[in-house]
Design a protein around this motif. Structure first.
Motif, short mmCIF file in Angstrom:
data_model
loop_
_atom_site.label_atom_id
_atom_site.label_comp_id
_atom_site.label_asym_id
_atom_site.label_seq_id
_atom_site.Cartn_x
_atom_site.Cartn_y
_atom_site.Cartn_z
N LEU A 20 1.27 -0.99 0.82
CA LEU A 20 -0.09 0.02 -0.29
C LEU A 20 0.75 1.31 0.13
O LEU A 20 1.90 1.03 0.28
CB LEU A 20 -1.05 -0.37 1.23
CG LEU A 20 -1.79 -1.62 1.64
CD1 LEU A 20 -2.93 -1.11 2.75
CD2 LEU A 20 -2.63 -1.90 0.39
N SER A 21 0.54 2.51 -0.74
CA SER A 21 1.18 3.21 -0.63
C SER A 21 0.22 4.54 -0.10
O SER A 21 -1.33 4.10 -0.54
CB SER A 21 1.96 3.90 -1.72
OG SER A 21 2.21 3.02 -2.73
N CYS A 22 0.92 5.07 0.74
CA CYS A 22 0.27 7.11 1.00
C CYS A 22 0.67 7.78 0.41
O CYS A 22 1.68 8.72 1.03
CB CYS A 22 0.00 7.25 1.93
SG CYS A 22 -1.15 8.09 2.45
N ARG A 30 7.86 15.42 6.04
CA ARG A 30 8.98 14.75 6.84
C ARG A 30 8.23 15.19 8.76
O ARG A 30 9.06 14.97 9.60
CB ARG A 30 9.93 15.23 7.04
CG ARG A 30 10.77 16.68 7.28
CD ARG A 30 12.53 17.65 6.32
NE ARG A 30 12.41 18.72 7.21
CZ ARG A 30 12.99 18.22 8.19
NH1 ARG A 30 13.15 17.76 8.76
NH2 ARG A 30 13.63 19.85 8.56
N ARG A 31 8.14 16.31 8.37
CA ARG A 31 7.58 17.19 9.65
C ARG A 31 6.37 16.11 10.40
O ARG A 31 6.11 16.40 12.43
CB ARG A 31 7.21 18.00 10.28
CG ARG A 31 8.33 19.16 9.91
CD ARG A 31 8.58 20.10 10.14
NE ARG A 31 9.06 20.54 11.31
CZ ARG A 31 8.45 21.45 11.47
NH1 ARG A 31 8.82 23.30 10.78
NH2 ARG A 31 8.95 22.24 13.01
N ALA A 75 11.49 12.57 0.99
CA ALA A 75 11.70 12.80 -0.51
C ALA A 75 10.64 12.73 -1.60
O ALA A 75 10.35 13.95 -1.79
CB ALA A 75 13.08 12.03 -1.08
N LYS A 76 9.29 12.00 -1.25
CA LYS A 76 9.03 11.27 -2.36
C LYS A 76 7.21 11.80 -1.64
O LYS A 76 6.32 11.81 -2.49
CB LYS A 76 9.33 10.43 -2.55
CG LYS A 76 10.28 9.97 -3.83
CD LYS A 76 10.26 8.31 -3.92
CE LYS A 76 11.32 8.45 -5.12
NZ LYS A 76 11.39 7.00 -5.66
N ASN A 77 7.61 12.07 0.38
CA ASN A 77 6.51 12.55 0.94
C ASN A 77 5.51 11.49 0.38
O ASN A 77 3.91 11.54 0.21
CB ASN A 77 5.54 13.90 -0.21
CG ASN A 77 6.25 15.16 0.02
OD1 ASN A 77 7.00 15.02 0.65
ND2 ASN A 77 5.96 16.55 -0.11
#
Length: 125
Positions: A20-22, A30-31, A75-77
């Motif tokens: 699965l991807s989000c 990143r925070r 880097a890719k969120n």
């Protein structure tokens, strides 16, 4: 703030694997601590896995420990959930969640307000 979109759900046989991807947008990805929850018909939304900021710890529900792996690429969120050795009881709609505090993420779904739309995972016998 941050918006989340899940993808990768589908139908798989017991013992199989799924990823699965989000994808996140509209915030400083990143925070955020990130997590996965799932909800089966007639049941409450339950915790699956969570990951903190860069270098942060990972946590898993006992039911998926050793089978699922959560990871993130700032880097890719994106946040990933690799699911191996799937069982029929893993069948559910899987949701991605974001939270400033990992501790709050681990408290449970009722404490979280930022969710994706969900993606359905069906594991056949």
């Amino acid at each position: 703030q941050v918006q989340l979109v899940e993808s990768g759900g589908g139908l798989v046989q017991a013992g199989g694997s799924l990823r699965l991807s989000c994808a996140a947008s509209g915030g400083t990805f990143r925070r955020y601590a990130m997590g996965w929850f799932r909800q089966a018909p007639g049941k409450e939304r339950e915790f699956v896995a969570a990951i903190g900021w860069i270098g942060g710890p990972t946590y898993y529900a006992d039911s998926v420990k050793g089978r699922f792996t959560i990871s993130r690429d700032n880097a890719k969120n994106t946040v990933l959930l690799q699911m191996n050795s799937l069982k029929p009881e893993d069948t559910a709609v899987y949701y991605c969640a974001a939270e400033n505090s990992l501790a709050t993420m681990l408290k449970g779904a009722r404490y979280l307000g930022v969710w994706g739309q969900g993606t359905l995972v069906t594991v056949s016998s």
